[in-house]
Design a protein around this motif. Structure first.
Motif, PDB file in Angstrom:
ATOM      1  N   PHE A  37       0.817  -1.212   0.000  1.00  0.00           N
ATOM      2  CA  PHE A  37       0.000   0.000   0.000  1.00  0.00           C
ATOM      3  C   PHE A  37       0.851   1.263   0.000  1.00  0.00           C
ATOM      4  O   PHE A  37       0.302   2.364  -0.049  1.00  0.00           O
ATOM      5  CB  PHE A  37      -0.941  -0.001   1.212  1.00  0.00           C
ATOM      6  N   VAL A  83      -7.818   4.732   3.013  1.00  0.00           N
ATOM      7  CA  VAL A  83      -7.824   3.301   2.681  1.00  0.00           C
ATOM      8  C   VAL A  83      -6.387   2.787   2.549  1.00  0.00           C
ATOM      9  O   VAL A  83      -6.061   1.700   3.031  1.00  0.00           O
ATOM     10  CB  VAL A  83      -8.632   3.039   1.392  1.00  0.00           C
ATOM     11  N   ILE A  86      -4.899   2.509   6.084  1.00  0.00           N
ATOM     12  CA  ILE A  86      -5.466   1.346   6.776  1.00  0.00           C
ATOM     13  C   ILE A  86      -4.866   0.063   6.218  1.00  0.00           C
ATOM     14  O   ILE A  86      -4.488  -0.844   6.968  1.00  0.00           O
ATOM     15  CB  ILE A  86      -7.009   1.340   6.655  1.00  0.00           C
ATOM     16  N   GLY A  87      -4.766  -0.022   4.897  1.00  0.00           N
ATOM     17  CA  GLY A  87      -4.173  -1.201   4.265  1.00  0.00           C
ATOM     18  C   GLY A  87      -2.725  -1.398   4.661  1.00  0.00           C
ATOM     19  O   GLY A  87      -2.294  -2.528   4.939  1.00  0.00           O
ATOM     20  N   ARG A  90      -2.677  -2.647   8.302  1.00  0.00           N
ATOM     21  CA  ARG A  90      -3.117  -4.045   8.386  1.00  0.00           C
ATOM     22  C   ARG A  90      -2.088  -4.996   7.784  1.00  0.00           C
ATOM     23  O   ARG A  90      -1.889  -6.094   8.286  1.00  0.00           O
ATOM     24  CB  ARG A  90      -4.460  -4.226   7.707  1.00  0.00           C
ATOM     25  N   LEU A 104      -6.811  -8.183   2.662  1.00  0.00           N
ATOM     26  CA  LEU A 104      -6.346  -6.864   2.209  1.00  0.00           C
ATOM     27  C   LEU A 104      -6.734  -6.584   0.760  1.00  0.00           C
ATOM     28  O   LEU A 104      -6.717  -5.438   0.327  1.00  0.00           O
ATOM     29  CB  LEU A 104      -4.831  -6.762   2.362  1.00  0.00           C
ATOM     30  N   LEU A 107      -9.250  -3.850   0.048  1.00  0.00           N
ATOM     31  CA  LEU A 107      -8.740  -2.496   0.270  1.00  0.00           C
ATOM     32  C   LEU A 107      -7.991  -1.974  -0.955  1.00  0.00           C
ATOM     33  O   LEU A 107      -8.151  -0.809  -1.329  1.00  0.00           O
ATOM     34  CB  LEU A 107      -7.848  -2.454   1.513  1.00  0.00           C
ATOM     35  N   LEU A 110     -10.629  -1.197  -3.505  1.00  0.00           N
ATOM     36  CA  LEU A 110     -11.340   0.041  -3.171  1.00  0.00           C
ATOM     37  C   LEU A 110     -10.493   1.265  -3.502  1.00  0.00           C
ATOM     38  O   LEU A 110     -10.993   2.232  -4.095  1.00  0.00           O
ATOM     39  CB  LEU A 110     -11.724   0.045  -1.691  1.00  0.00           C
ATOM     40  N   ALA A 111      -9.219   1.222  -3.166  1.00  0.00           N
ATOM     41  CA  ALA A 111      -8.337   2.361  -3.451  1.00  0.00           C
ATOM     42  C   ALA A 111      -8.222   2.607  -4.958  1.00  0.00           C
ATOM     43  O   ALA A 111      -8.337   3.752  -5.422  1.00  0.00           O
ATOM     44  CB  ALA A 111      -6.962   2.126  -2.837  1.00  0.00           C
TER      45      ALA A 111
END
Length: 126
Positions: A37, A83, A86-87, A90, A104, A107, A110-111
Motif C-alpha cells: 500500500f 484506505v 489502513i491497508g 493491516r 487486504l 482495500l 477500493l483504493a
C-alpha cells in the motif's frame, strides 16, 4: 507565463501521483498476498498536495473554480489516502502476526477503483 509553468508542473506531479495509485492497483490485481500500500499512500499524498496547489494557482489566476467539484475530489482523495493507510497498517500487522493477508485485497480494490472514479470526475465534470 510563470504561473502557467507552475500550473503545468503541478499537473505533471498530479499525474505522477495518480499513476502511483492506479499502477499499484493494476499491478496487484492478480495477487493473492503481499499487497503493498506504500505507492497508494504516496500517490494519494502527492495528489492531495498538488490538488491544493492547482486550486491555489487557479484562484490566483482568477480562473473559475467549482467548489463542489473540488470538494468532491478532495473527499475522494482523502478516502483513497485513508484506505491506503489502513491497508498499510493491516499489512504490517499481518506480517508480524502471520495472519491472513487475503483480507487486504478489498482495500487495494477500493483504493484503485475510487482513484479511477476521481479521474472520471476530473475528465467529465465540467
Amino acid at each position: 507565463m510563470t504561473l502557467e509553468i507552475v500550473r503545468l508542473v503541478l499537473v505533471f506531479a498530479h499525474f505522477i501521483g495518480l499513476s502511483a495509485i492506479i499502477g499499484a492497483f493494476i499491478l496487484q490485481l492478480p495477487w493473492k498476498s503481499g499487497f503493498d500500500f506504500f505507492p497508494v499512500c504516496i500517490g494519494a499524498g502527492v495528489q492531495l498536495l498538488t490538488g491544493f496547489g492547482l486550486v491555489a494557482v487557479n484562484e490566483i489566476a482568477d480562473d473559475v473554480v467549482n467548489p463542489w467539484k473540488v470538494g468532491t475530489k478532495l473527499a475522494i482523495t482523502c478516502t483513497v489516502l485513508i484506505v491506503g493507510l489502513i491497508g498499510a497498517r493491516r499489512a504490517r500487522l499481518a506480517k508480524h502476526t502471520d495472519s491472513d493477508v487475503a483480507s487486504l485485497k478489498p482495500l487495494i480494490l477500493l483504493a484503485g477503483i475510487t482513484a479511477m472514479v476521481n479521474v472520471g470526475l476530473a475528465v467529465f465534470w465540467r
